[in-house]
Design a protein around this motif. Structure first.
Motif, PDB file in Angstrom:
ATOM      1  N   ARG A   1       0.844  -1.212   0.000  1.00 39.20           N
ATOM      2  CA  ARG A   1       0.000   0.000   0.000  1.00 39.20           C
ATOM      3  C   ARG A   1       0.874   1.255   0.000  1.00 39.20           C
ATOM      4  O   ARG A   1       0.646   2.183  -0.782  1.00 39.20           O
ATOM      5  CB  ARG A   1      -0.917   0.004   1.233  1.00 39.20           C
ATOM      6  CG  ARG A   1      -2.152  -0.845   1.084  1.00 39.20           C
ATOM      7  CD  ARG A   1      -3.261  -0.412   2.031  1.00 39.20           C
ATOM      8  NE  ARG A   1      -2.998  -0.718   3.428  1.00 39.20           N
ATOM      9  CZ  ARG A   1      -3.184  -1.910   3.991  1.00 39.20           C
ATOM     10  NH1 ARG A   1      -3.631  -2.921   3.268  1.00 39.20           N
ATOM     11  NH2 ARG A   1      -2.935  -2.102   5.274  1.00 39.20           N
ATOM     12  N   ILE A   2       1.878   1.262   0.887  1.00 37.96           N
ATOM     13  CA  ILE A   2       2.786   2.414   0.962  1.00 37.96           C
ATOM     14  C   ILE A   2       3.502   2.591  -0.386  1.00 37.96           C
ATOM     15  O   ILE A   2       3.657   3.694  -0.894  1.00 37.96           O
ATOM     16  CB  ILE A   2       3.842   2.195   2.077  1.00 37.96           C
ATOM     17  CG1 ILE A   2       3.185   2.184   3.452  1.00 37.96           C
ATOM     18  CG2 ILE A   2       4.929   3.254   2.022  1.00 37.96           C
ATOM     19  CD1 ILE A   2       4.144   1.761   4.573  1.00 37.96           C
ATOM     20  N   GLY A   3       3.930   1.447  -0.945  1.00 36.33           N
ATOM     21  CA  GLY A   3       4.714   1.483  -2.185  1.00 36.33           C
ATOM     22  C   GLY A   3       3.927   1.945  -3.387  1.00 36.33           C
ATOM     23  O   GLY A   3       4.511   2.385  -4.387  1.00 36.33           O
ATOM     24  N   SER A   4       2.592   1.824  -3.309  1.00 34.92           N
ATOM     25  CA  SER A   4       1.801   2.232  -4.473  1.00 34.92           C
ATOM     26  C   SER A   4       1.369   3.695  -4.379  1.00 34.92           C
ATOM     27  O   SER A   4       0.671   4.193  -5.253  1.00 34.92           O
ATOM     28  CB  SER A   4       0.573   1.326  -4.613  1.00 34.92           C
ATOM     29  OG  SER A   4      -0.249   1.500  -3.482  1.00 34.92           O
ATOM     30  N   ASP A   5       1.793   4.381  -3.322  1.00 38.94           N
ATOM     31  CA  ASP A   5       1.441   5.797  -3.151  1.00 38.94           C
ATOM     32  C   ASP A   5       2.657   6.660  -3.466  1.00 38.94           C
ATOM     33  O   ASP A   5       3.603   6.727  -2.679  1.00 38.94           O
ATOM     34  CB  ASP A   5       0.981   6.038  -1.707  1.00 38.94           C
ATOM     35  CG  ASP A   5       0.541   7.476  -1.472  1.00 38.94           C
ATOM     36  OD1 ASP A   5       0.775   8.328  -2.363  1.00 38.94           O
ATOM     37  OD2 ASP A   5      -0.014   7.750  -0.396  1.00 38.94           O
TER      38      ASP A   5
ATOM     39  N   VAL B   1       8.935  -0.962  11.913  1.00 39.91           N
ATOM     40  CA  VAL B   1       9.446   0.348  11.495  1.00 39.91           C
ATOM     41  C   VAL B   1       9.082   0.565  10.026  1.00 39.91           C
ATOM     42  O   VAL B   1       9.267  -0.318   9.183  1.00 39.91           O
ATOM     43  CB  VAL B   1      10.982   0.437  11.681  1.00 39.91           C
ATOM     44  CG1 VAL B   1      11.505   1.794  11.204  1.00 39.91           C
ATOM     45  CG2 VAL B   1      11.371   0.199  13.140  1.00 39.91           C
ATOM     46  N   LEU B   2       8.540   1.736   9.738  1.00 34.68           N
ATOM     47  CA  LEU B   2       8.216   2.120   8.358  1.00 34.68           C
ATOM     48  C   LEU B   2       9.018   3.377   8.038  1.00 34.68           C
ATOM     49  O   LEU B   2       8.935   4.370   8.757  1.00 34.68           O
ATOM     50  CB  LEU B   2       6.719   2.432   8.212  1.00 34.68           C
ATOM     51  CG  LEU B   2       5.719   1.397   8.759  1.00 34.68           C
ATOM     52  CD1 LEU B   2       4.288   1.919   8.617  1.00 34.68           C
ATOM     53  CD2 LEU B   2       5.872   0.062   8.031  1.00 34.68           C
ATOM     54  N   HIS B   3       9.826   3.317   6.977  1.00 38.50           N
ATOM     55  CA  HIS B   3      10.592   4.498   6.551  1.00 38.50           C
ATOM     56  C   HIS B   3      10.131   4.882   5.154  1.00 38.50           C
ATOM     57  O   HIS B   3      10.168   4.063   4.243  1.00 38.50           O
ATOM     58  CB  HIS B   3      12.088   4.202   6.555  1.00 38.50           C
ATOM     59  CG  HIS B   3      12.890   5.241   5.822  1.00 38.50           C
ATOM     60  ND1 HIS B   3      12.740   6.591   6.057  1.00 38.50           N
ATOM     61  CD2 HIS B   3      13.817   5.147   4.851  1.00 38.50           C
ATOM     62  CE1 HIS B   3      13.545   7.270   5.260  1.00 38.50           C
ATOM     63  NE2 HIS B   3      14.208   6.421   4.509  1.00 38.50           N
TER      64      HIS B   3
ATOM     65  N   VAL C   1       8.523   6.023  11.082  1.00 41.20           N
ATOM     66  CA  VAL C   1       7.594   5.815  12.197  1.00 41.20           C
ATOM     67  C   VAL C   1       7.791   4.396  12.714  1.00 41.20           C
ATOM     68  O   VAL C   1       8.157   3.490  11.951  1.00 41.20           O
ATOM     69  CB  VAL C   1       6.106   6.038  11.813  1.00 41.20           C
ATOM     70  CG1 VAL C   1       5.870   7.460  11.317  1.00 41.20           C
ATOM     71  CG2 VAL C   1       5.638   5.014  10.808  1.00 41.20           C
ATOM     72  N   ALA C   2       7.565   4.210  14.010  1.00 43.73           N
ATOM     73  CA  ALA C   2       7.804   2.904  14.615  1.00 43.73           C
ATOM     74  C   ALA C   2       6.752   2.617  15.666  1.00 43.73           C
ATOM     75  O   ALA C   2       6.297   3.523  16.373  1.00 43.73           O
ATOM     76  CB  ALA C   2       9.195   2.882  15.247  1.00 43.73           C
ATOM     77  N   ALA C   3       6.353   1.336  15.765  1.00 44.14           N
ATOM     78  CA  ALA C   3       5.343   0.923  16.751  1.00 44.14           C
ATOM     79  C   ALA C   3       5.506  -0.564  17.030  1.00 44.14           C
ATOM     80  O   ALA C   3       6.293  -1.235  16.365  1.00 44.14           O
ATOM     81  CB  ALA C   3       3.946   1.230  16.224  1.00 44.14           C
ATOM     82  N   GLU C   4       4.739  -1.060  17.988  1.00 45.20           N
ATOM     83  CA  GLU C   4       4.886  -2.469  18.376  1.00 45.20           C
ATOM     84  C   GLU C   4       4.140  -3.431  17.459  1.00 45.20           C
ATOM     85  O   GLU C   4       4.423  -4.619  17.461  1.00 45.20           O
ATOM     86  CB  GLU C   4       4.446  -2.663  19.830  1.00 45.20           C
ATOM     87  CG  GLU C   4       5.402  -2.020  20.848  1.00 45.20           C
ATOM     88  CD  GLU C   4       6.858  -2.474  20.673  1.00 45.20           C
ATOM     89  OE1 GLU C   4       7.095  -3.683  20.479  1.00 45.20           O
ATOM     90  OE2 GLU C   4       7.756  -1.618  20.709  1.00 45.20           O
ATOM     91  N   THR C   5       3.151  -2.927  16.716  1.00 48.68           N
ATOM     92  CA  THR C   5       2.441  -3.809  15.778  1.00 48.68           C
ATOM     93  C   THR C   5       2.354  -3.127  14.414  1.00 48.68           C
ATOM     94  O   THR C   5       2.492  -1.899  14.307  1.00 48.68           O
ATOM     95  CB  THR C   5       0.992  -4.101  16.228  1.00 48.68           C
ATOM     96  OG1 THR C   5       0.250  -2.867  16.182  1.00 48.68           O
ATOM     97  CG2 THR C   5       0.939  -4.674  17.630  1.00 48.68           C
TER      98      THR C   5
ATOM     99  N   GLU D   1       1.098   1.546  10.934  1.00 46.07           N
ATOM    100  CA  GLU D   1       0.388   2.119   9.789  1.00 46.07           C
ATOM    101  C   GLU D   1      -0.501   3.282  10.229  1.00 46.07           C
ATOM    102  O   GLU D   1      -0.562   4.323   9.559  1.00 46.07           O
ATOM    103  CB  GLU D   1      -0.444   1.062   9.064  1.00 46.07           C
ATOM    104  CG  GLU D   1      -0.991   1.588   7.739  1.00 46.07           C
ATOM    105  CD  GLU D   1      -1.874   0.598   6.998  1.00 46.07           C
ATOM    106  OE1 GLU D   1      -2.492  -0.264   7.660  1.00 46.07           O
ATOM    107  OE2 GLU D   1      -1.949   0.708   5.753  1.00 46.07           O
ATOM    108  N   ALA D   2      -1.158   3.111  11.391  1.00 44.25           N
ATOM    109  CA  ALA D   2      -2.016   4.185  11.907  1.00 44.25           C
ATOM    110  C   ALA D   2      -1.189   5.423  12.240  1.00 44.25           C
ATOM    111  O   ALA D   2      -1.595   6.559  11.953  1.00 44.25           O
ATOM    112  CB  ALA D   2      -2.773   3.698  13.149  1.00 44.25           C
ATOM    113  N   LEU D   3       0.004   5.208  12.807  1.00 44.59           N
ATOM    114  CA  LEU D   3       0.880   6.338  13.137  1.00 44.59           C
ATOM    115  C   LEU D   3       1.357   7.036  11.855  1.00 44.59           C
ATOM    116  O   LEU D   3       1.411   8.270  11.801  1.00 44.59           O
ATOM    117  CB  LEU D   3       2.074   5.845  13.967  1.00 44.59           C
ATOM    118  CG  LEU D   3       3.070   6.897  14.445  1.00 44.59           C
ATOM    119  CD1 LEU D   3       2.395   7.974  15.295  1.00 44.59           C
ATOM    120  CD2 LEU D   3       4.215   6.245  15.251  1.00 44.59           C
TER     121      LEU D   3
END
Ligand SMILES: [Zn+2]
Length: 353
Positions: A20-24, A113-115, A179-183, A188-190
């Motif tokens: 999803r991230i990659g297609s934006d 982690v999402l960069h 952004v980073a989170a435990e799940t 994704e929400a962050l």
């Protein structure tokens, strides 16, 4: 750690978010951006050169052993830039190498982690007054600003300085967002939250003058860009003025070269090439649009659009910080050994200071 179905399901969930991230194109362009999941001492990270957009069709995740990688960062050892030395061969079905940005992910303690090279974030992160700009928008979040450092060991060291704070959000100057989170769901929400907080309404640009551009490209080895949105860097005068200032972030330099080449009045692509003595990957024709060199990769086309999207979110008078000559050389003429010495010197200077 147990080889339970739990983490494998979560890795699948991460792949879906990655796609999803990659297609934006407002979040990632080409092979840019990367995602990861920690399972015990193993970091599953996107492979170098692969596209997040392909996460569901191809095997793009590589397992890396984290402890020796973090130890290499702590020792300011250039091995930290060779994360493939730490891949877990038995689990690495694709045989790919991990991203150059693997250390960014390893240094964040959170599991997911999402960069991303989010254009709204970049439009803030290229400003010298970035902290004042984003501070009020990120109020209530545990975030940190990381001054520009070349991706790899220098960026890892800059991020390591914030470890005690355990931030969930990093604004990487002249680069992007982490952004980073435990799940996976929380990460994704962050990301959605931060993206919305940093959103800037882009200036509308007039459309390209395609007939004119086709004439300027005829027989020159140049072509129209794939995403039509890329033309806005040249059709919007404020954007062209900003582009003339220089390079704003590393992927621009890597995919499009140093700064932006702007055609002078009346020049076609071959006149620009003759004037420069070299063939730039892309050329801006003010008021008309842009042309790409025939052999430009899809990643370069994506990066040309990224430039237009970032510039459309900046006023011409904004205090923009472009990459310095030294920072360009670090990206294009990078010698790991010179770097190790330079970093070692700086670390030594810090200790004695
Ligand atoms: Zn990046």
């Amino acid at each position: 750690m147990p080889e339970s179905a739990g983490w494998q399901a979560e890795l699948e969930e991460l792949k879906a978010v990655s796609a999803r991230i990659g297609s934006d194109p407002l979040l990632t362009q080409g092979a840019g951006g990367n995602t990861s999941l920690k399972v015990g001492g193993t970091l599953w990270i996107k492979a170098s050169g692969t596209w997040l957009a392909h996460a569901l069709e191809r095997d793009i995740m590589v397992p890396v052993e984290m402890a020796p990688l973090i130890a290499a960062v702590e020792a300011i050892d250039p091995a930290a830039e060779q994360a493939h030395q730490f891949t877990i061969a038995a689990l690495n079905s694709s045989g790919l190498r991990p991203s150059i940005e693997t250390t960014v992910h390893a240094l964040m303690p959170q599991r997911v982690v999402l960069h991303v090279h989010c254009v709204d974030t970049i439009a803030h992160a290229v400003r010298s007054d970035c902290i004042e700009q984003v501070g009020p928008r990120l109020a209530g979040l545990n975030w940190a600003y990381v001054p520009y450092a070349r991706p790899g060991l220098p960026l890892a060291l800059a991020i390591a300085e914030h470890r005690a704070q355990r931030p969930d959000v990093l604004i990487l100057a002249n680069h992007g967002l982490v952004v980073a989170a435990e799940t996976v769901a929380k990460a994704e929400a962050l990301l959605d939250d931060v993206k919305a907080r940093l959103r800037i309404v882009p200036r509308a640009a007039s459309g390209p003058r395609l007939d004119q551009l086709v004439q300027r490209a005829a027989g020159t080895g140049y072509r129209l860009p794939q995403p039509e949105a890329a033309h806005a860097a040249a059709t919007d005068p404020q954007s062209t003025g900003l582009a003339a200032k220089g390079s704003l972030y590393p992927d621009h330099v890597i995919f499009l070269g140093t700064g932006s080449v702007i055609a002078k009045d009346g020049e076609d692509a071959s006149a620009v090439v003759a004037r420069l003595g070299t063939s730039p990957v892309s050329i801006l024709f003010p008021g008309e649009g842009i042309l790409m060199r025939d052999d430009a990769t899809p990643g370069a086309d994506a990066m040309a659009r990224c430039l237009a999207d970032v510039l459309a979110r900046l006023q011409e008078a904004a205090p923009v910080r472009v990459l310095t000559l030294e920072e360009h050389l670090q990206l294009t003429d990078w010698d790991a050994e010179k770097y190790r010495q330079d970093l070692a010197r700086r670390a030594a200077a810090k200790k004695t200071a």
